[in-house]
Write an enzyme that holds these catalytic residues in place. Structure first.
Site, short mmCIF file in Angstrom:
data_model
loop_
_atom_site.label_atom_id
_atom_site.label_comp_id
_atom_site.label_asym_id
_atom_site.label_seq_id
_atom_site.Cartn_x
_atom_site.Cartn_y
_atom_site.Cartn_z
N GLY A 134 -15.59 -24.62 -3.32
CA GLY A 134 -16.67 -25.56 -3.06
C GLY A 134 -18.00 -25.26 -3.72
O GLY A 134 -18.09 -24.98 -4.91
N ARG B 40 -10.88 -14.31 0.09
CA ARG B 40 -9.68 -14.50 -0.74
C ARG B 40 -9.83 -13.79 -2.08
O ARG B 40 -10.43 -14.33 -3.02
CB ARG B 40 -9.40 -15.99 -0.91
CG ARG B 40 -8.85 -16.63 0.36
CD ARG B 40 -8.77 -18.12 0.27
NE ARG B 40 -10.08 -18.76 0.33
CZ ARG B 40 -10.27 -20.08 0.23
NH1 ARG B 40 -9.25 -20.88 0.05
NH2 ARG B 40 -11.50 -20.58 0.28
N ASN C 16 -24.36 -18.84 1.38
CA ASN C 16 -23.59 -20.08 1.34
C ASN C 16 -22.36 -20.06 2.23
O ASN C 16 -21.95 -21.10 2.76
CB ASN C 16 -23.19 -20.34 -0.12
CG ASN C 16 -22.11 -21.38 -0.26
OD1 ASN C 16 -22.37 -22.57 -0.10
ND2 ASN C 16 -20.88 -20.94 -0.54
N SER D 147 -27.85 -27.78 5.91
CA SER D 147 -27.07 -29.03 5.95
C SER D 147 -27.94 -30.09 6.61
O SER D 147 -28.88 -29.77 7.34
CB SER D 147 -25.83 -28.81 6.81
OG SER D 147 -25.18 -30.03 7.11
N TYR E 54 -21.34 -26.79 15.46
CA TYR E 54 -21.63 -26.69 14.01
C TYR E 54 -23.10 -27.04 13.76
O TYR E 54 -23.80 -26.32 13.05
CB TYR E 54 -20.70 -27.61 13.20
CG TYR E 54 -21.04 -27.58 11.72
CD1 TYR E 54 -20.87 -26.41 10.97
CD2 TYR E 54 -21.57 -28.70 11.08
CE1 TYR E 54 -21.21 -26.37 9.62
CE2 TYR E 54 -21.91 -28.66 9.73
CZ TYR E 54 -21.72 -27.49 9.00
OH TYR E 54 -22.07 -27.45 7.67
N PRO F 207 -27.39 -29.97 2.10
CA PRO F 207 -26.61 -31.11 1.62
C PRO F 207 -26.12 -32.02 2.74
O PRO F 207 -25.94 -31.59 3.88
CB PRO F 207 -25.40 -30.45 0.93
CG PRO F 207 -25.64 -28.98 0.94
CD PRO F 207 -26.62 -28.72 2.04
N GLY F 208 -25.86 -33.26 2.34
CA GLY F 208 -25.06 -34.17 3.17
C GLY F 208 -23.62 -33.96 2.78
O GLY F 208 -23.21 -32.86 2.37
N THR G 108 -15.43 -30.71 -0.68
CA THR G 108 -15.05 -29.34 -1.05
C THR G 108 -13.83 -29.02 -0.17
O THR G 108 -13.12 -29.93 0.23
CB THR G 108 -16.22 -28.39 -0.72
OG1 THR G 108 -16.50 -28.50 0.68
CG2 THR G 108 -17.48 -28.74 -1.51
P1 NDP Z 1 -15.72 -24.56 1.39
O1 NDP Z 1 -14.78 -24.50 2.54
O2 NDP Z 1 -15.26 -25.23 0.15
O3 NDP Z 1 -16.22 -23.08 1.02
C1 NDP Z 1 -16.61 -22.19 2.04
C2 NDP Z 1 -16.80 -20.81 1.47
O4 NDP Z 1 -17.23 -19.94 2.55
C3 NDP Z 1 -15.51 -20.23 0.92
O5 NDP Z 1 -15.77 -19.56 -0.29
C4 NDP Z 1 -15.07 -19.24 1.98
O6 NDP Z 1 -14.40 -18.12 1.39
C5 NDP Z 1 -16.41 -18.79 2.55
N1 NDP Z 1 -16.23 -18.25 3.89
C6 NDP Z 1 -15.89 -18.92 5.02
N2 NDP Z 1 -15.71 -18.08 6.05
C7 NDP Z 1 -15.94 -16.83 5.56
C8 NDP Z 1 -15.90 -15.52 6.11
N3 NDP Z 1 -15.58 -15.30 7.41
N4 NDP Z 1 -16.19 -14.46 5.32
C9 NDP Z 1 -16.51 -14.66 4.03
N5 NDP Z 1 -16.57 -15.86 3.43
C10 NDP Z 1 -16.28 -16.93 4.19
O7 NDP Z 1 -17.04 -25.27 1.95
P2 NDP Z 1 -18.40 -25.72 1.25
O8 NDP Z 1 -18.48 -25.20 -0.13
O9 NDP Z 1 -18.56 -27.16 1.47
O10 NDP Z 1 -19.42 -24.96 2.20
C11 NDP Z 1 -20.38 -24.03 1.74
C12 NDP Z 1 -21.60 -24.13 2.63
O11 NDP Z 1 -22.15 -25.43 2.52
C13 NDP Z 1 -21.33 -23.89 4.12
O12 NDP Z 1 -22.36 -23.10 4.65
C14 NDP Z 1 -21.39 -25.31 4.71
O13 NDP Z 1 -21.81 -25.29 6.05
C15 NDP Z 1 -22.44 -25.93 3.81
N6 NDP Z 1 -22.43 -27.39 3.76
C16 NDP Z 1 -21.30 -28.08 3.34
C17 NDP Z 1 -21.34 -29.45 3.29
C18 NDP Z 1 -20.14 -30.27 2.92
O14 NDP Z 1 -20.12 -31.48 3.24
N7 NDP Z 1 -19.16 -29.72 2.23
C19 NDP Z 1 -22.55 -30.20 3.61
C20 NDP Z 1 -23.65 -29.38 4.06
C21 NDP Z 1 -23.58 -28.03 4.09
P3 NDP Z 1 -13.04 -17.48 1.93
O15 NDP Z 1 -12.29 -18.55 2.66
O16 NDP Z 1 -12.35 -16.99 0.69
O17 NDP Z 1 -13.48 -16.37 2.81
C1 8X3 Z 2 -21.70 -30.65 6.44
C2 8X3 Z 2 -22.19 -32.05 6.48
O1 8X3 Z 2 -22.31 -34.13 7.92
O2 8X3 Z 2 -20.17 -32.94 7.86
O3 8X3 Z 2 -22.70 -29.77 6.85
O4 8X3 Z 2 -22.06 -32.05 9.07
S1 8X3 Z 2 -21.66 -32.82 7.91
#
Ligand code: NDP
Ligand code: 8X3
Length: 254
Positions: free
Chosen positions: A12, A34, A84, A137, A150, A180-181, A185
């Protein structure tokens, strides 16, 4: 060359940020649980920049501490920390929620962010420079139905970012947020425990953000002149006004 730590770089937004920062001359420490994904990303970026993969679960304080302790002196000169790593688990009313899901979100999104910041901020302070970018977020600005825990963790990221900005002020460390909204990912797949059909639901009729769109906002924040700090960027799809209002007819391809 600046060194950036990006937590959650295996997918993501974090993965997209790693690729964009590599193309823009940053040296990278990429992290996640991972290992295979981190190694693949390292191999992909190694012709562009130096990449150090660190495998740890950010919820486990001893793993975070060990990873930072193991850094050699060159890699301890960290200019940028992008907090992140994070997730949503489940989407249920509070009285039906899973305590395990709550703990996972609180431990990752709040405590994990604190564990790594607690170790890296002092390294920045010692050098009198640095930039921390917390990925918040729109869920950290408004609470939506069934988003309860969350949203609470993301409100905590908002509050912690404001607190850090004050505490880091005298040390010349910038603290920013990118909020972000809806971004497509692995986020939804994780939230709905691997159910691919349910995971598609939020993006129905909408062109969501991509990880790359959010990475562009992160790079913008990082590349402002020394005297400028972006406190927060709220970035949504054009079809999303906020957590509540989404125009699902805007994407003419659907
Ligand atoms: P993804 O699920 O695509 O990526 C999440 C990442 O976080 C992965 O690389 C995962 O790595 C890592 N992660 C999760 N848990 C752990 C852990 N226990 N230890 C280490 N690493 C961890 O999600 P996004 O890229 O969308 O999310 C990234 C950020 O953006 C988050 O904080 C999310 O809240 C925020 N966000 C996302 C939005 C969306 O709509 N997608 C909107 C707003 C905010 P691994 O699994 O390999 O450990
Ligand atoms: C991720 C965006 O709207 O799913 O933070 O909470 S939302």
């Amino acid at each position: 060359m600046q060194t950036a730590v990006i937590t959650g770089s295996t997918a993501g937004i974090g993965e997209a940020a790693a690729k964009l920062l590599a193309r823009n001359g940053y040296r990278l420490i990429i992290t996640g649980r991972r290992k295979d994904k981190l190694i693949k990303l390292q191999q992909e970026l190694q012709d562009l920049t130096e990449v150090l993969p660190l495998v740890f679960d950010i919820r486990k304080r001893d793993e975070v501490d060990r990873a930072v302790d193991k850094l050699t002196s060159g890699w301890r000169e960290i200019d940028v920390l992008i907090n992140n790593a994070g997730l949503a688990a489940g989407l249920e009313p509070l009285h039906e929620g899973s305590v395990e899901d709550w703990e996972q979100m609180i431990d990752t999104n709040v405590k994990g962010l604190l564990y790594i910041t607690r170790r890296i901020a002092p390294l920045m302070i010692k050098r009198g420079k640095g930039h921390i970018v917390n990925i918040d977020s729109i869920a950290g600005k408004e609470v939506y139905e069934n988003g309860n825990v969350y949203c609470a963790t993301k409100h905590a990221v908002d509050a912690l970012s404001k607190g850090m900005r004050i505490d880091m002020l005298r040390h010349g460390i910038k603290v920013s947020m990118v909020s972000p909204g809806m971004a497509e990912t692995e986020f939804s797949l994780v939230r709905f425990r691997g159910d691919k059909e349910l995971a598609k639901n939020p993006y129905r009729g909408v062109e969501p953000l991509t990880g790359e769109d959010v990475a562009e906002a992160i790079l913008f924040v990082l590349t402002r002149p020394a005297h400028v700090n972006i406190n927060d960027i709220i970035v949504t799809p054009a079809a999303q006004a906020n957590s509540f209002y989404i125009n699902r007819r805007m994407n003419k391809n659907i």
